[in-house]
Design a protein around this motif. Sequence first.
Motif: not given
Ligand code: NI
Length: 137
Positions: A15, A34, A40, A42
């Motif tokens: 995201h 973020c 990137h 998660h």
């Molecule tokens: Ni993030």
Amino acid sequence: MRVTVNRKAHFNAAHRLHLSDWDDEKNQEVFGRCNNPFYHGHNYELTVSVTGKIDPSTGFVVDMKWLADLITEKVEDYLDHKNLNEQIKEFESLNPTAENIAVVIWKRLRPFINAENGLKITLYETPRNFVEFSGEE
Ligand code: NI
């Protein structure tokens, strides 16, 4: 007597948190890492909790195998290894924060859960950051 059953699940997704109304500096300030323009990932850890009465014949609140299959179909198959911003319609105009992802998951599961039963989503974005959503009362 109401009992809560919990099923854990997992998905990986990419995201970027970004508001196009804001300049780059403010986006960076608020969303930090973020906000990376190249996205990137998660490792999201999910717990789906269903609360309700025990069925006197089966002894179940909900059939765990059925619940596991539902989560696989509606959540994991839908979100796993996806770019949330680019590939998931709910996030076309919604920032894919953990909060908003939890609400999206809840909305995808709620129609399939017995109306008398409670549904709660617990979503870990990192081992230390997690959110909970049980629906509007
Ligand atoms: Ni993030």
